[in-house]
Design a protein around this motif. Structure first.
Motif, PDB file in Angstrom:
ATOM      1  N   UNK A   1       2.148   1.615  -4.637  1.00  0.00           N
ATOM      2  CA  UNK A   1       1.706   2.862  -4.225  1.00  0.00           C
ATOM      3  C   UNK A   1       2.247   3.496  -2.688  1.00  0.00           C
ATOM      4  N   UNK A   2       2.480   2.655  -2.080  1.00  0.00           N
ATOM      5  CA  UNK A   2       2.670   2.996  -0.663  1.00  0.00           C
ATOM      6  C   UNK A   2       1.518   3.626   0.081  1.00  0.00           C
TER       7      UNK A   2
ATOM      8  N   UNK B   1      -9.613   6.566  -3.279  1.00  0.00           N
ATOM      9  CA  UNK B   1      -9.543   7.484  -4.598  1.00  0.00           C
ATOM     10  C   UNK B   1      -8.681   8.689  -4.057  1.00  0.00           C
ATOM     11  N   UNK B   2      -8.602   9.335  -2.886  1.00  0.00           N
ATOM     12  CA  UNK B   2      -8.020  10.473  -2.723  1.00  0.00           C
ATOM     13  C   UNK B   2      -6.332  10.125  -2.728  1.00  0.00           C
ATOM     14  N   UNK B   3      -6.023   9.028  -2.019  1.00  0.00           N
ATOM     15  CA  UNK B   3      -4.763   8.546  -2.103  1.00  0.00           C
ATOM     16  C   UNK B   3      -4.295   8.230  -3.491  1.00  0.00           C
TER      17      UNK B   3
ATOM     18  N   UNK C   1       1.660  12.227  -8.651  1.00  0.00           N
ATOM     19  CA  UNK C   1       3.170  12.559  -8.270  1.00  0.00           C
ATOM     20  C   UNK C   1       3.755  11.513  -9.049  1.00  0.00           C
ATOM     21  N   UNK C   2       3.380  10.947 -10.080  1.00  0.00           N
ATOM     22  CA  UNK C   2       4.182  10.384 -11.181  1.00  0.00           C
ATOM     23  C   UNK C   2       4.013   8.740 -11.002  1.00  0.00           C
TER      24      UNK C   2
END
Length: 85
Positions: free
Chosen positions: A33-34, A48-50, A57-58
């Motif tokens: 996920x980065x 949660x926000x990330x 974003x897919x």
């Protein structure tokens, strides 16, 4: 055998980038996920926000060349530690 799962995407790791007591992040980056450990996932709310941002974003792999051919997003998401949902 995995001993730790990303707080954002559930990717399994054989070590904890948050240290043995879950309180000393190495500030590395999740391959999937980065998320930057210790910065983007320092609280339940930021994790949660990330996650929302990543999914919206897919849900693309951060390091595309590391994505397993048989990767299943839904299965991986079930590995997110319960307190970070």
């Amino acid at each position: 055998m995995a001993v730790w799962h990303c707080r954002v995407c559930g990717l399994d790791y054989d070590y904890s980038p948050w240290g043995p007591n879950d309180d000393a992040p190495d500030y590395g980056t999740c391959e999937c996920c980065g998320v930057q450990f210790g910065t983007d996932d320092y609280s339940v709310e930021t994790a949660r926000a990330f996650r929302r941002q990543w999914l919206n974003a897919g849900a693309k792999w951060f390091y595309v060349n590391m994505q397993p051919a048989d990767w299943q997003l839904e299965t991986q998401l079930t590995q997110i530690p319960e307190r970070f949902w």
